[in-house]
Design an enzyme around this catalytic site. Structure first.
Site, PDB file in Angstrom:
ATOM      1  N   GLU A 109       0.896  -1.166   0.000  1.00 25.40           N
ATOM      2  CA  GLU A 109       0.000   0.000   0.000  1.00 25.40           C
ATOM      3  C   GLU A 109       0.933   1.214   0.000  1.00 25.40           C
ATOM      4  OE1 GLU A 109      -2.884  -0.013   3.253  1.00 25.40           O
ATOM      5  OE2 GLU A 109      -2.672   2.170   3.418  1.00 25.40           O
ATOM      6  N   ARG A 155       1.384  10.179   0.822  1.00 28.72           N
ATOM      7  CA  ARG A 155       1.861  11.165   1.793  1.00 28.72           C
ATOM      8  C   ARG A 155       3.083  11.874   1.248  1.00 28.72           C
ATOM      9  NH1 ARG A 155       1.427   7.585   7.339  1.00 28.72           N
ATOM     10  NH2 ARG A 155      -0.617   6.733   6.802  1.00 28.72           N
ATOM     11  N   LYS A 191     -10.764  -0.585   6.794  1.00 25.28           N
ATOM     12  CA  LYS A 191      -9.467  -0.394   7.437  1.00 25.28           C
ATOM     13  C   LYS A 191      -9.753   0.133   8.835  1.00 25.28           C
ATOM     14  CE  LYS A 191      -5.264   2.401   7.082  1.00 25.28           C
ATOM     15  NZ  LYS A 191      -4.055   2.432   6.270  1.00 25.28           N
TER      16      LYS A 191
END
Ligand code: 3PG
Length: 207
Positions: free
Chosen positions: A40, A44, A127
């Site tokens: 993943e 960012r 999640k």
């Protein structure tokens, strides 16, 4: 098996933060060699889209985009080759765009109200982030009682010492985390450490 099921079947999803796209190649190599051909890659950093493109371009990894907060990022991620989208929270717009683009989507949810919102969007896997802060394995067990059939992917504060506690919960499909891809190892070009930590994680998940 859907893409998301194939990802979660690995039981551990490395959460990757890359400052330099050129690290994506050796990092992918280390993850695959360590036994986890899945990642993943988080939005960012500015290197995310290029890193996704490099890793997905190998053809032997399931590569998703993490920390996806906007519809524009969904498009960027899918254009780069991401086959699934992960969000820290639940945005109807992000989920809808991912589904329109034909990729799987894993939104974040930690409260009953948030989980119901995910169910209303037609999804059944969330999640659970940040897992440690929001109550860990016992919180997931408690939420799984009213939400039978919902699968959880705890991330945030998961590591080698507690991953089995999470994976022992029936509703936990897989755990996510960054512990096998430490920023200092990546910055130092120490991909042997990444491979070793990845292999250790895979072994721990099997025990
Ligand atoms: C995430 O985005 O899933 C988390 O930041 C990963 O959390 P960790 O760094 O505690 O593993």
């Amino acid at each position: 098996m859907s893409i998301l099921e194939a990802v979660l079947a690995h039981r551990i999803v490395p959460v990757v933060v890359l400052e330099r796209a050129e690290d994506a190649g050796p990092l992918a190599e280390a993850l695959v060699a360590g036994g986890l051909p899945v990642a993943e890659v988080t939005f960012r950093t500015a290197a995310a889209a290029e890193a996704i493109s490099i890793m997905a371009g190998r053809g032997d990894m399931l590569v998703g985009a993490g920390t996806v907060r906007t519809v524009a990022q969904v498009d960027q991620a899918v254009d780069a080759g991401a086959s699934y989208i992960v969000s820290p929270g639940t945005s109807g717009a992000v989920v809808q765009r991912a589904l329109e683009r034909g990729v799987a989507v894993l939104p974040g949810a930690v409260t009953p109200t948030e989980i119901q919102a995910v169910l209303e969007l037609g999804l059944d896997t969330v999640k659970f982030f940040p897992a440690g802060t929001f109550g860990g394995p016992s919180a997931i067990k408690a939420l799984a009682a009213p939400f039978a059939g919902v699968k959880f992917v705890p991330t945030g504060g998961v590591g080698l010492s507690n991953l089995r506690d999470y994976l022992a919960v029936g509703a936990v499909a897989a755990v996510g985390g960054s512990w096998m891809v430490p920023a200092d190892a990546i910055a130092a070009g120490d991909f042997d450490t990444v491979q070793r930590l990845t292999a250790e994680a895979v072994t721990a998940a099997r025990q």
